[in-house]
Design a protein around this motif. Structure first.
Motif, PDB file in Angstrom:
ATOM      1  N   GLY A  70       0.787  -1.341  -0.021  1.00 40.54           N
ATOM      2  CA  GLY A  70      -0.116   0.023   0.232  1.00 40.54           C
ATOM      3  C   GLY A  70       0.758   1.281  -0.131  1.00 40.54           C
ATOM      4  O   GLY A  70       0.485   2.324   0.600  1.00 40.54           O
ATOM      5  N   GLY A  71       2.072   1.404  -0.585  1.00 40.88           N
ATOM      6  CA  GLY A  71       2.878   2.335  -0.729  1.00 40.88           C
ATOM      7  C   GLY A  71       3.683   2.585   0.412  1.00 40.88           C
ATOM      8  O   GLY A  71       4.413   3.516   0.337  1.00 40.88           O
ATOM      9  N   ALA A  72       3.951   1.698   1.486  1.00 46.76           N
ATOM     10  CA  ALA A  72       4.827   1.719   2.457  1.00 46.76           C
ATOM     11  C   ALA A  72       6.209   1.722   1.766  1.00 46.76           C
ATOM     12  O   ALA A  72       7.009   2.477   2.212  1.00 46.76           O
ATOM     13  CB  ALA A  72       4.694   0.605   3.311  1.00 46.76           C
ATOM     14  N   HIS A 125       4.556  -0.703   7.600  1.00 50.34           N
ATOM     15  CA  HIS A 125       3.972   0.611   7.376  1.00 50.34           C
ATOM     16  C   HIS A 125       3.869   1.334   8.678  1.00 50.34           C
ATOM     17  O   HIS A 125       3.864   2.683   8.449  1.00 50.34           O
ATOM     18  CB  HIS A 125       2.667   0.232   6.765  1.00 50.34           C
ATOM     19  CG  HIS A 125       1.466  -0.291   7.842  1.00 50.34           C
ATOM     20  ND1 HIS A 125       1.847  -1.508   8.598  1.00 50.34           N
ATOM     21  CD2 HIS A 125       0.340   0.292   8.477  1.00 50.34           C
ATOM     22  CE1 HIS A 125       0.833  -1.762   9.142  1.00 50.34           C
ATOM     23  NE2 HIS A 125       0.116  -0.784   9.110  1.00 50.34           N
ATOM     24  N   VAL A 126       4.230   0.676   9.769  1.00 47.60           N
ATOM     25  CA  VAL A 126       4.220   1.687  10.974  1.00 47.60           C
ATOM     26  C   VAL A 126       5.764   2.564  10.947  1.00 47.60           C
ATOM     27  O   VAL A 126       5.565   3.333  11.276  1.00 47.60           O
ATOM     28  CB  VAL A 126       4.176   0.717  12.167  1.00 47.60           C
ATOM     29  CG1 VAL A 126       4.249   1.501  13.401  1.00 47.60           C
ATOM     30  CG2 VAL A 126       2.840   0.268  12.246  1.00 47.60           C
ATOM     31  N   LEU A 168      -2.571  -0.846   6.195  1.00 45.36           N
ATOM     32  CA  LEU A 168      -2.102  -0.148   5.145  1.00 45.36           C
ATOM     33  C   LEU A 168      -1.647   1.364   5.620  1.00 45.36           C
ATOM     34  O   LEU A 168      -2.322   2.002   6.399  1.00 45.36           O
ATOM     35  CB  LEU A 168      -3.157   0.235   3.961  1.00 45.36           C
ATOM     36  CG  LEU A 168      -3.616  -1.180   3.217  1.00 45.36           C
ATOM     37  CD1 LEU A 168      -4.917  -0.474   2.291  1.00 45.36           C
ATOM     38  CD2 LEU A 168      -2.738  -1.763   2.283  1.00 45.36           C
ATOM     39  N   LEU A 169      -0.492   1.986   4.941  1.00 46.60           N
ATOM     40  CA  LEU A 169       0.002   2.979   5.283  1.00 46.60           C
ATOM     41  C   LEU A 169      -1.058   4.259   5.070  1.00 46.60           C
ATOM     42  O   LEU A 169      -1.030   5.087   5.929  1.00 46.60           O
ATOM     43  CB  LEU A 169       1.263   3.385   4.290  1.00 46.60           C
ATOM     44  CG  LEU A 169       2.008   4.672   4.632  1.00 46.60           C
ATOM     45  CD1 LEU A 169       2.511   4.860   5.863  1.00 46.60           C
ATOM     46  CD2 LEU A 169       2.925   4.872   3.596  1.00 46.60           C
ATOM     47  N   THR A 170      -1.709   4.227   3.929  1.00 50.02           N
ATOM     48  CA  THR A 170      -2.961   5.287   3.575  1.00 50.02           C
ATOM     49  C   THR A 170      -3.769   5.362   4.726  1.00 50.02           C
ATOM     50  O   THR A 170      -4.245   6.488   5.246  1.00 50.02           O
ATOM     51  CB  THR A 170      -3.615   4.731   2.080  1.00 50.02           C
ATOM     52  OG1 THR A 170      -3.832   3.595   2.295  1.00 50.02           O
ATOM     53  CG2 THR A 170      -2.627   5.020   1.020  1.00 50.02           C
TER      54      THR A 170
END
Length: 344
Positions: free
Chosen positions: A89-91, A206-207, A284-286
């Motif tokens: 997710g874009g991480a 993602h964190v 997810l990062l988003t």
């Protein structure tokens, strides 16, 4: 500057801010919030895998400050890699290279053609910051793996871990107190404390990325599943998590003038919980970024230690928004295909 001991008490958000204010607060209803509200792309705008060629390799991968996992394949990326890519997710960014078309690129990064078959892919992990990418490639130090979980671990190792481990053991409560007070009163701009509850040995990718990009406005503490029960002995109104990871933003409430007069110097907390139906998938990062933008929008003006003269661009996290938008544009925007020699 107020620096009393923190009272580990949870107050109800609705009660703490009142019904009149609550009507203006996005965190106090169940309406779904999209990242697009903050000028950021929604999760469905992210392509799990970006096609990489010799034409766009430098601009997308090498000149990008983010971590990239580039999968080299022959006639298609395998399903196990696609499944993992969906979860990023874009991480970090995931690219693919067809070695039938870009053999020179594979050789440039040290991938042997013999390693790639229709039943095996090989991923090369490019580190954070473009300067380190060039050094690693020139010195033959790029790391690679044919196993998706291992590639994810390699990517995670490249991202500085700016989180703080919190156990809530009685002999560790001073550490918690110092962590909160430092963010509120000793750092500028003042920072929200964010508790991340996880069921993994390591901080999720993602964190780590969120803690890296949002470090100017948030301090991230990590509580592992085995320590959640200890945390809940102090935060009694926080329910047992049903899913992991999940997140809590701590909203400090300084003692009133009347309480100070009566020598009641303890800080209390309101807690803003992450709700997946409102903010999105917690993996997810988003979704995590979306949640934190809501927290900042609703509660920054009440943040202990905040400079009342704080510029609007800081209050609105403009720099963070711009960095997140720029990284998305650099990775996701298409690069015009250059004609091949036989097409000229």
């Amino acid at each position: 500057m107020w620096l009393g001991w923190i009272a580990l008490a949870i107050l109800c958000l609705q009660t703490a801010f009142g019904n009149d204010q609550g009507a203006e607060f996005q965190s106090l209803n169940m309406d779904r919030v999209s990242p697009e509200r903050w000028g950021l792309p929604a999760s469905d705008k992210y392509s799990p895998i970006v096609e990489i060629s010799e034409n766009n390799f430098v601009s997308k991968v090498m000149e990008c400050d983010d971590v990239w996992i580039v999968i080299f394949h022959r006639n298609g990326v395998m399903k196990k890699w696609k499944d993992v890519a969906k979860n990023f997710g874009g991480a970090v960014w995931v690219g693919s290279v067809d070695i039938e078309l870009h053999l020179g690129l594979a050789e440039k990064v040290g991938i042997s053609v013999a390693e790639i078959t229709e039943k095996s892919n090989m991923a090369v992990v490019f580190p954070l910051r473009n300067g380190k990418k060039y050094i690693a490639m020139e010195d033959g130090l790029l790391k690679s793996s044919g196993v998706p979980s291992q590639a994810m671990l390699l990517a995670s190792e490249y991202i500085p871990d700016k989180t703080t481990d919190l156990t809530f053991a009685e002999d560790q409560m001073q550490k918690f107190n110092d962590w909160v007070v430092k963010g509120y009163y000793y750092e500028q701009p003042s920072k929200f404390p964010v508790i991340c509850l996880i069921d993994e040995k390591q901080t999720p990718l993602h964190v780590r990325v969120a803690a890296y990009y949002l470090a100017s406005h948030f301090n991230f503490g990590v509580v592992k599943k085995r320590d959640v029960a200890a945390m809940r002995t102090f935060f009694k109104q926080v329910p047992e998590p049903q899913v992991y990871p999940t997140f809590l933003v701590l909203l400090g409430k300084e003692p009133s003038a009347e309480e100070m007069k009566n020598e009641m110097f303890q800080m209390r907390f309101n807690v803003m919980p992450f709700i997946d139906k409102k903010y999105g998938d917690p993996n997810l990062l988003t979704s995590l970024v979306n949640f934190l933008f809501v927290a900042n929008s609703d509660y920054r003006k009440n943040l202990p230690g905040r400079d009342p003269a704080e510029p609007a661009e800081i209050s609105k996290m403009d720099e963070i928004r711009n960095k997140l938008k720029q990284r998305f544009d650099k990775a996701m925007k298409s690069t015009p295909r250059q004609p091949r020699k036989h097409e000229l």
